[in-house]
Design an enzyme around this catalytic site. Sequence first.
Site, PDB file in Angstrom:
ATOM      1  N   HIS A 140     -22.280-143.672 -20.021  1.00 24.81           N
ATOM      2  CA  HIS A 140     -20.639-142.806 -19.453  1.00 24.81           C
ATOM      3  C   HIS A 140     -19.510-143.305 -19.533  1.00 24.81           C
ATOM      4  O   HIS A 140     -18.728-142.227 -20.285  1.00 24.81           O
ATOM      5  CB  HIS A 140     -21.119-142.759 -18.193  1.00 24.81           C
ATOM      6  CG  HIS A 140     -19.553-141.614 -17.069  1.00 24.81           C
ATOM      7  ND1 HIS A 140     -19.912-140.439 -16.137  1.00 24.81           N
ATOM      8  CD2 HIS A 140     -19.309-142.306 -16.736  1.00 24.81           C
ATOM      9  CE1 HIS A 140     -19.500-140.505 -16.137  1.00 24.81           C
ATOM     10  NE2 HIS A 140     -18.595-141.166 -15.743  1.00 24.81           N
ATOM     11  N   GLU A 141     -19.224-144.749 -19.242  1.00 26.03           N
ATOM     12  CA  GLU A 141     -18.076-144.975 -19.556  1.00 26.03           C
ATOM     13  C   GLU A 141     -17.026-144.822 -21.365  1.00 26.03           C
ATOM     14  O   GLU A 141     -16.067-144.867 -21.444  1.00 26.03           O
ATOM     15  CB  GLU A 141     -17.775-146.121 -18.972  1.00 26.03           C
ATOM     16  CG  GLU A 141     -18.245-146.560 -17.640  1.00 26.03           C
ATOM     17  CD  GLU A 141     -16.789-145.649 -16.556  1.00 26.03           C
ATOM     18  OE1 GLU A 141     -15.812-145.342 -17.420  1.00 26.03           O
ATOM     19  OE2 GLU A 141     -17.339-144.342 -15.544  1.00 26.03           O
ATOM     20  N   HIS A 144     -16.079-141.716 -22.514  1.00 25.15           N
ATOM     21  CA  HIS A 144     -14.725-141.867 -22.248  1.00 25.15           C
ATOM     22  C   HIS A 144     -13.581-141.773 -23.390  1.00 25.15           C
ATOM     23  O   HIS A 144     -12.930-141.546 -23.449  1.00 25.15           O
ATOM     24  CB  HIS A 144     -14.354-142.226 -20.843  1.00 25.15           C
ATOM     25  CG  HIS A 144     -15.224-141.676 -19.289  1.00 25.15           C
ATOM     26  ND1 HIS A 144     -14.374-140.147 -19.450  1.00 25.15           N
ATOM     27  CD2 HIS A 144     -15.788-142.061 -18.891  1.00 25.15           C
ATOM     28  CE1 HIS A 144     -15.344-139.891 -18.345  1.00 25.15           C
ATOM     29  NE2 HIS A 144     -16.153-141.000 -17.642  1.00 25.15           N
ATOM     30  N   GLU A 216     -15.795-135.904 -16.006  1.00 22.13           N
ATOM     31  CA  GLU A 216     -16.753-136.862 -15.396  1.00 22.13           C
ATOM     32  C   GLU A 216     -17.990-135.991 -15.902  1.00 22.13           C
ATOM     33  O   GLU A 216     -18.942-136.832 -16.112  1.00 22.13           O
ATOM     34  CB  GLU A 216     -16.506-137.050 -13.820  1.00 22.13           C
ATOM     35  CG  GLU A 216     -15.352-137.849 -13.370  1.00 22.13           C
ATOM     36  CD  GLU A 216     -15.473-139.206 -14.219  1.00 22.13           C
ATOM     37  OE1 GLU A 216     -16.476-139.272 -14.413  1.00 22.13           O
ATOM     38  OE2 GLU A 216     -14.537-139.573 -14.317  1.00 22.13           O
TER      39      GLU A 216
END
Length: 305
Positions: A140-141, A144, A216
């Site tokens: 997930h990070e 980004h 997100e």
Amino acid sequence: MRSRFEPDRQLTARMVVTMFLLGLVYVAFIAALIVLLKSVVLVVVIAAGLLAAQYWYSDRIALYAMHGRLVTPEEQPLLHGVIDRLCATADMPKPQVAVSDMDLPNAFATGRNAENAVVCVTTGLLRRLETEELEGVLAHELSHVAHRDVAVITIASFLGVIAGLVVRFAFYSQLFGGRDQRDQNTAVVFVSVMAVSALVYAVSYLLIRALSRYRELAADRAAAMLTGKPSALASALTKVSGDIARIPTRDLRTAQAFNAFFFTPALGPGTAVANLFSTHPSLERRLAALEEIAAELSGPGEQTP
């Protein structure tokens, strides 16, 4: 270099629109300050200096504020191993890896581009998650970073930061005239600057949160598609969100300034109004989206959460 993270045209479009609108507000803000303060050089120098610091040193500022430190593979072999595998799968440069000695279970990415990114996790997160769950959070990070929305959020948040600083600076400076000029004109200028700064902060606040909630969801989807394990990410979300609700309020407050960068916000259970202005979608919304992705993948061994 293009990574293998699934591209998101809607995210890109939203980032462009947000930056365009914030750019217009920023230009109007600087113009208003120049008119009110009657000092082009002072306003431009301060604005440019703060923007440069925010852009070039955002990673260091974030790490310092969150008590993070860079760690080597020898210090954190599991953490580095997971990031190495994910970066190889995504075909993207490996970011620097940091750990924050906080019980708050969370993670964040920062940095102006993929070559200068930092992924930081807290010791509270490492202690609570299984390896597959940790992999989902780190994917997930990393998404980004790959989507470059970390840099966009960093720059976008600058406008609200400078507006807030102007308000504080107004109280403790002599910008509004010398000692013999404290009259009604000074009061009018002071109130005008405060009003403009408050308006700019409000507009940037709403725009950033609208973008943040979508990014997100985009990161959840990209991470689930890369790892092929949406249920692991859903499990991590459920576990982290539940544990954050039990963290003492005083500890949450120290981290709330970085909510836009966190995997999940440092907030306890809130009201509907609070959720409306949150940097993140609700837990229920994120879990529902991951359940849809699991149904899409319907891979062997993958069950909906």
